[in-house]
Structures are given as C-alpha cells and as structure tokens.
Scaffold this motif. Structure first.
Motif, short mmCIF file in Angstrom:
data_model
loop_
_atom_site.label_atom_id
_atom_site.label_comp_id
_atom_site.label_asym_id
_atom_site.label_seq_id
_atom_site.Cartn_x
_atom_site.Cartn_y
_atom_site.Cartn_z
N ARG A 116 -1.06 11.80 -1.39
CA ARG A 116 -0.21 10.63 -1.60
C ARG A 116 -0.91 9.55 -2.44
NH1 ARG A 116 1.72 9.81 4.72
NH2 ARG A 116 2.45 11.95 5.06
N ILE B 183 -1.20 4.14 -3.12
CA ILE B 183 -0.73 5.20 -2.24
C ILE B 183 0.78 5.13 -2.07
CG2 ILE B 183 -1.17 3.76 -0.19
CD1 ILE B 183 -1.99 6.37 1.26
N GLU B 184 1.40 6.28 -1.99
CA GLU B 184 2.85 6.36 -1.84
C GLU B 184 3.25 6.24 -0.37
OE1 GLU B 184 4.62 9.79 -3.55
OE2 GLU B 184 3.62 9.55 -5.50
N HIS B 185 4.37 5.58 -0.15
CA HIS B 185 4.99 5.55 1.17
C HIS B 185 6.49 5.48 0.99
CE1 HIS B 185 6.56 3.80 4.96
NE2 HIS B 185 5.62 4.57 5.50
N ARG C 132 -2.26 7.95 -5.57
CA ARG C 132 -1.98 8.10 -6.99
C ARG C 132 -3.26 8.09 -7.84
NH1 ARG C 132 3.03 7.65 -9.21
NH2 ARG C 132 4.64 8.35 -7.74
#
Length: 274
Positions: free
Chosen positions: A157, A221-223, A159
């Motif tokens: 997750r 970071i992806e969420h 990037r």
C-alpha cells in the motif's frame, strides 16, 4: 597494585565501544576526568576499574543501558539497571502516560515499540492503517517492521516503498551500529530479504508535487482509495534507569499535507472519535 582482568573482561568490551565511537584513549580520558594511561590499563586488563568509572566511561561512550549492565557484569559487579516488565504494577503510571499520549495524537497514527520493534501500544490511527492485513501479520506479538515491509503487509500500500524501505533499513543499521543486539540483527536480515511487492513503489497521482513541498521524507500510503502522506517523529525517554524504558520508542505520524488532515479528521468524525 593492579588486578589482572581476563581477556574477555570489561577492558576489551570498553575498548570495543571506544573504537566503535571513534574516540581516542586521550579524548575519552579528558571526557571522563581520567588519564590516557589509566584508560589503557583498563582496556588491557592491567587495572580493574571501579563501578563508578565503568558507568562514567559508558556514559561518555553513549553505551546503551542494557550494555552498561553487561560491562558491570564483566567487571564482577552487579547490574545497576533493572529490566522491569511493562505488565509490572510499578509500570502502571508509565503505561497510563503512554496511552494518554497516544490518544492525544489521534486521529493521526502513533505507536510504541521496544528495542526490536515489537508493538507494545498503538492508537486508533494505527488500527486504521492495518485494516485488511492478513491474520498472520496481526497475531501478537506484532512487529512494526514486519508489518510495514512484508509483501503481504503495508508494503503493497506504500506508494513510495523503495524510499521508505531504504529509510527504515538505514534506521535499523544505525541502531545495530549503536547496540550489539542479536535479535535486532536477525530482524534486519529477515525484513531486508523481503521481496518488493509488484504493487509497491508506484508513484501516486498527486497533481502538482510543488503545491505542498515536504520538509521530511513522507510515508505515502493508500487507505480506501485515498493516498495519505505522513512524516514520522520518534521520541524516547530521557535518562532512563530501567532497560525496558530505555528501549521504548514512541513514533507518531503527523499529516504532511492538508488533504491528509482533512481525510483523517473526517474519518474520525464519522466513527465518533473526533
């Protein structure tokens, strides 16, 4: 009169710490209000240092608290610093203080780890980032480095994984250089060998990268379809008198752009945590 100390005694250990710090015998002697001759005698085993001298030299060489106990034992003295479990009733005020501190960082992530990155406390911001990770990574005791760098963990997750991974590994390398920790070295060897996930390290579509210049390397970071950016800050306890406390670190993740502030605050409000 001098006392001969064995080759595996405190003298060689002190010499190792001095050389690791790049300090000459004369420089150490000046710092510790001693003489280069006395330091030489201690290191070669021709003189047995007093308990006070060992602690003074350890202080000027920035020897970790756990290793100061090892120096004392090598010289035939009792350890000076206790190693109290965090579950001990005496640690109650410390635990409560850390919990209040972690809650104070919300809605942003914050975590407390020990000397080998075992998670001892975390807030809801961290729980948000861990949503959906496989059970085998979330089974206690949790390890922050494994969770972050494992291909099935947060790595997929993140990037800017290559940059963040490099930052974490360099951080561990500095710690290994400062302390002789076999468990930390084993953890480093494990996480450094993790392969990069195919989905990691993909640049995020963030629009104009100069709109909000970062003042430190961010964790991107992806969420839930959003890319969040945090910068981390690490705090430790001043003048610890216990091995356990000396090895604790509180890491907080502060928002690096307005979009992350808005998202975290909105998520907390929706969950009733604001």
């Amino acid at each position: 009169m001098t006392t001969v100390v064995s080759g595996t005694g405190v003298g060689p250990l002190l010499r190792g710490w001095r050389e690791r710090r790049g300090v000459s015998q004369l420089e150490l002697a000046l710092r510790a209000d001693s003489s280069a001759r006395h330091i030489s005698f201690i290191e070669t085993g021709r003189s047995r240092p007093s308990e006070e001298m060992i602690l003074r030299l350890a202080e000027h060489l920035e020897v970790p608290v756990r290793e100061r106990n090892a120096l004392l034992l090598a010289a035939g003295y009792a350890p000076r610093y206790a190693e109290t479990s965090l579950d001990d009733p005496a640690m109650g005020p410390l635990r409560e203080g850390m919990e209040r501190l972690l809650q104070g960082y919300e809605p942003y992530p914050a975590i407390v780890v020990d000397g080998v990155y075992t998670v001892v406390a975390a807030n809801q911001g961290i729980a948000m980032l861990l949503e959906g990770l496989p059970e085998h990574l979330l089974t206690p005791p949790l390890n922050a480095m494994r969770i972050t760098l494992h291909p099935e963990g947060l790595a997929g997750r993140i990037r800017n994984l290559r940059e963040w991974r490099g930052h974490l590994l360099a951080q561990m390398e500095r710690q290994i250089a400062l302390a002789r920790s076999k468990p930390l070295r084993e953890l480093y060897d494990e996480v450094a060998a993790y392969p990069l996930p195919e989905t990691g390290g993909v640049p995020a579509d963030r629009g104009d990268p100069t709109a909000y210049p970062y003042f430190a390397l961010p964790l991107q970071i992806e969420h839930d379809g959003h890319v969040l950016s945090f910068v981390s800050s690490i705090s430790t306890f001043n003048t610890p008198m216990d091995v356990t406390v000396a090895e604790l670190a509180i890491e907080s993740f502060l928002p690096a752009d307005p979009a992350t502030v808005k998202y975290c605050q909105g998520l907390a409000a929706a969950e009733g945590r604001a």
